[in-house]
Scaffold this motif. Structure first.
Motif, PDB file in Angstrom:
ATOM      1  N   LEU A  61       0.760  -1.223   0.169  1.00  0.00           N
ATOM      2  CA  LEU A  61      -0.077  -0.003   0.032  1.00  0.00           C
ATOM      3  C   LEU A  61       0.773   1.229  -0.062  1.00  0.00           C
ATOM      4  CD1 LEU A  61      -2.703  -1.218   2.605  1.00  0.00           C
ATOM      5  CD2 LEU A  61      -2.947  -1.103   0.387  1.00  0.00           C
ATOM      6  N   ILE A  62       1.947   1.080   0.690  1.00  0.00           N
ATOM      7  CA  ILE A  62       2.757   2.518   0.880  1.00  0.00           C
ATOM      8  C   ILE A  62       3.604   2.578  -0.411  1.00  0.00           C
ATOM      9  CG2 ILE A  62       5.010   3.032   2.087  1.00  0.00           C
ATOM     10  CD1 ILE A  62       4.269   1.620   4.371  1.00  0.00           C
ATOM     11  N   ARG A  63       3.890   1.544  -0.971  1.00  0.00           N
ATOM     12  CA  ARG A  63       4.721   1.828  -2.406  1.00  0.00           C
ATOM     13  C   ARG A  63       3.858   1.882  -3.445  1.00  0.00           C
ATOM     14  NH1 ARG A  63       5.207  -3.538  -3.103  1.00  0.00           N
ATOM     15  NH2 ARG A  63       7.106  -3.901  -1.878  1.00  0.00           N
ATOM     16  N   GLU A  64       2.534   1.734  -3.274  1.00  0.00           N
ATOM     17  CA  GLU A  64       1.529   2.248  -4.433  1.00  0.00           C
ATOM     18  C   GLU A  64       1.636   3.844  -4.428  1.00  0.00           C
ATOM     19  OE1 GLU A  64      -2.962   1.635  -5.841  1.00  0.00           O
ATOM     20  OE2 GLU A  64      -2.232   0.344  -4.419  1.00  0.00           O
ATOM     21  N   PHE A  65       1.269   4.171  -3.081  1.00  0.00           N
ATOM     22  CA  PHE A  65       1.275   5.633  -3.129  1.00  0.00           C
ATOM     23  C   PHE A  65       2.434   6.302  -3.345  1.00  0.00           C
ATOM     24  CE2 PHE A  65       1.956   9.328  -0.078  1.00  0.00           C
ATOM     25  CZ  PHE A  65       0.891  10.090  -0.653  1.00  0.00           C
ATOM     26  N   LEU A  66       3.622   5.984  -3.094  1.00  0.00           N
ATOM     27  CA  LEU A  66       4.768   6.611  -3.240  1.00  0.00           C
ATOM     28  C   LEU A  66       5.232   6.510  -4.710  1.00  0.00           C
ATOM     29  CD1 LEU A  66       6.816   5.790   0.158  1.00  0.00           C
ATOM     30  CD2 LEU A  66       5.497   7.902  -0.360  1.00  0.00           C
ATOM     31  N   GLU A  67       4.955   5.509  -5.192  1.00  0.00           N
ATOM     32  CA  GLU A  67       5.376   5.558  -6.705  1.00  0.00           C
ATOM     33  C   GLU A  67       4.521   6.613  -7.603  1.00  0.00           C
ATOM     34  OE1 GLU A  67       4.435   1.362  -7.783  1.00  0.00           O
ATOM     35  OE2 GLU A  67       6.459   0.798  -7.223  1.00  0.00           O
ATOM     36  N   ASP A  68       3.276   6.789  -7.108  1.00  0.00           N
ATOM     37  CA  ASP A  68       2.616   8.003  -7.785  1.00  0.00           C
ATOM     38  C   ASP A  68       3.376   9.241  -7.362  1.00  0.00           C
ATOM     39  OD1 ASP A  68       0.831   6.152  -8.819  1.00  0.00           O
ATOM     40  OD2 ASP A  68      -0.708   6.484  -7.221  1.00  0.00           O
ATOM     41  N   ILE A  69       3.709   9.367  -6.264  1.00  0.00           N
ATOM     42  CA  ILE A  69       4.321  10.794  -5.819  1.00  0.00           C
ATOM     43  C   ILE A  69       5.723  10.788  -6.684  1.00  0.00           C
ATOM     44  CG2 ILE A  69       5.519  12.020  -3.956  1.00  0.00           C
ATOM     45  CD1 ILE A  69       2.371  11.838  -3.894  1.00  0.00           C
ATOM     46  N   ALA A  70       6.699   9.723  -6.488  1.00  0.00           N
ATOM     47  CA  ALA A  70       7.968   9.726  -7.273  1.00  0.00           C
ATOM     48  C   ALA A  70       7.658  10.086  -8.837  1.00  0.00           C
ATOM     49  CB  ALA A  70       8.534   8.539  -7.095  1.00  0.00           C
ATOM     50  N   ALA A  71       6.518   9.672  -9.431  1.00  0.00           N
ATOM     51  CA  ALA A  71       6.409  10.000 -10.818  1.00  0.00           C
ATOM     52  C   ALA A  71       5.889  11.278 -11.003  1.00  0.00           C
ATOM     53  CB  ALA A  71       5.074   9.100 -11.456  1.00  0.00           C
ATOM     54  N   SER A  72       5.326  11.867 -10.200  1.00  0.00           N
ATOM     55  CA  SER A  72       4.913  13.334 -10.029  1.00  0.00           C
ATOM     56  C   SER A  72       6.104  14.393  -9.976  1.00  0.00           C
ATOM     57  CB  SER A  72       3.632  13.774  -8.841  1.00  0.00           C
ATOM     58  OG  SER A  72       2.595  12.819  -9.255  1.00  0.00           O
TER      59      SER A  72
END
Length: 377
Positions: free
Chosen positions: A247-258
């Motif tokens: 769950l953490i990875r899914e959220f942070l991957e979106d932030i990293a992409a942004s």
């Protein structure tokens, strides 16, 4: 002395009393590092790499377009990152190193001792349920930190037993291994085993007979210990669950992409966590340093950071005498392995686990035995 005070503060865990423990712990550790570096200055190349790492974090901070960026948060993150880097730069002499390792060995027992006192005071329980509902030994801190601290204690005891010839340290190593198992840290236990084997078999002063006997006694105690470890702990070790890391990875991957170009700024990963996710996973940490630095520094600078870190380990090896090559490089590799699943830089007990292996396998040139002495010439 400052390092001893920092270990005591970490063992108490000021979070139990309503304080933010991590900044206080890192501030005291930073002071200890500065004293250590002042007494035992590193080489210029190590200093240059250290400042290179600091500069890329500053570049990210200056260039980020994250609207929630704060220089105060950046400064806190910078201190948190600088502490492990300074420990890696330093190559303390044997007496200072022994002092550091003895206090790292004491940390899991401080966690347990303060945990008992806190339970008697009704502040917290020494056994707590985790994300999977497994009841784990936690002492005065989180079970993951007790697990890492006890694993570091195992390695510190092996190194101290090897350097001093005092076999009682191996008894402390066995006790710490049992605590690590009861705390249920899967990665900490795996990293402990990965480092303990080369430290014991390639770095121990004991002869072949001692190592043979210790191996079979250790295997016997491990089998007996299985009968005292609850089924829930065994289930945790055999579980394939990521304890909410997915769950953490899914959220942070979106932030990293942004914010892929410059990131959100060092230290800001912790403040961008949404409250609903924090409630689900009971943490604000990334539990993946590669993803964390991709979020905070951007995709390119995060790669540069880890390359500079690897170079720092290589330079450190060249500027000291590596007495146990297998042990040193496995310890260095462990830092990169641990970074995939945990907070290897921000959590002191986790970083200590790697640091013990690096310190235990190298000596400053001025204090290392010459090759002639080793050959008996």
């Amino acid at each position: 002395m400052t390092f001893a005070i920092s270990i005591l503060v970490i063992g108490i865990n000021l979070n139990n009393f309503g304080f933010k423990a991590n900044p206080i712990e890192k501030a005291i550790l930073a002071i200890a590092c500065l004293f250590l570096l002042r007494c035992h200055p590193p080489k210029r190349s190590s200093i240059a790499l250290f400042f290179s790492i600091m500069i890329i974090t500053l570049l990210s901070a200056v260039m980020t377009d994250y609207v929630g960026f704060s220089w105060g948060t950046y400064a806190s993150g910078l201190i948190s990152l600088a502490v492990p880097m300074m420990f890696l730069m330093c190559s303390p002499p044997p007496r200072t190193k022994r002092f550091i390792l003895q206090w790292i060995l004491a940390l899991p027992f401080l966690y347990l001792g303060f945990g008992v006192l806190l339970q008697l005071a009704g502040i917290r329980e020494i056994m707590r349920a985790d994300f999977l509902g497994v009841t784990r030994l936690s002492g005065s801190t989180q079970a993951a930190y007790l697990s890492a601290a006890s694993a570091a204690g195992v390695l510190a005891a092996i190194v101290l037993g090897s350097k001093t010839g005092n076999l009682r340290y191996y008894l402390w190593a066995a006790i710490c291994a049992g605590v690590c198992a009861l705390a249920g840290g899967r990665m900490a236990f795996a990293i402990m085993l990965l480092n303990a084997l080369p430290l014991f078999y390639f770095g121990s002063r004991g002869n072949a007979t001692f190592k043979f006997i210790a191996t079979y006694v250790g295997a016997f105690l491990a089998i007996v210990g299985l009968f005292f470890v609850s089924n829930t702990i065994i289930a945790r070790f055999s579980s394939g669950s990521e304890s909410g890391r997915d769950l953490i990875r899914e959220f942070l991957e979106d932030i990293a992409a942004s914010y892929s170009q410059w990131g959100v700024g060092l230290g800001h990963q912790y403040i961008i966590f949404p409250e609903d996710l924090t409630l689900k996973v009971a943490t604000v940490a990334a539990h993946d340093e590669y993803l964390r630095f991709a979020v905070e520094l951007g995709s390119v600078l995060s790669v540069v950071f880890f390359c500079l870190l690897a170079l720092l380990l290589f330079i450190r090896a060249n500027q000291s005498v590596v007495t146990n090559r297998w042990g040193y490089w496995i310890a260095g590799l462990s830092l990169f392995i641990y970074s995939m699943t945990d907070n290897a830089f921000s959590a002191a007990p986790i970083f200590f686990l790697v640091l013990v292996g690096i310190y235990g396998c190298s000596e400053p040139v001025a204090y290392a035995p010459s090759r002639r002495m080793k050959r008996g010439q």
